[in-house]
Design a protein around this motif. Structure first.
Motif: not given
Length: 68
Positions: A8-23
């Motif tokens: 869950y920590a890995f998936l959460g970090g991956a989601a935040v990373g994707c959103v940050t990259a998009i923004l």
């Protein structure tokens, strides 16, 4: 249980990373919002333009808060 927490920590970090990259991608805001709306629609989530703008503003605020 330990491995599921790590997952869950890995998936959460991956989601935040994707959103940050998009923004932070070098793209116009209107193009970015259109892309987010298209991606959500492909997944069966129908957002209006105002909803997408509000979502982007919320994510941006969360990123700015995490920097402080």
């Amino acid at each position: 249980m330990k491995y599921s927490s790590l997952l869950y920590a890995f998936l959460g970090g991956a989601a935040v990373g994707c959103v940050t990259a998009i923004l932070f991608a070098p793209e116009k805001g209107s193009d970015l919002r259109a892309r987010i709306k298209r991606m959500l629609k492909e997944r069966g989530i129908d957002f209006s333009d105002d909803d997408v703008s509000e979502l982007v503003d919320q994510i941006t605020a969360e990123i700015e808060d995490s920097k402080a």
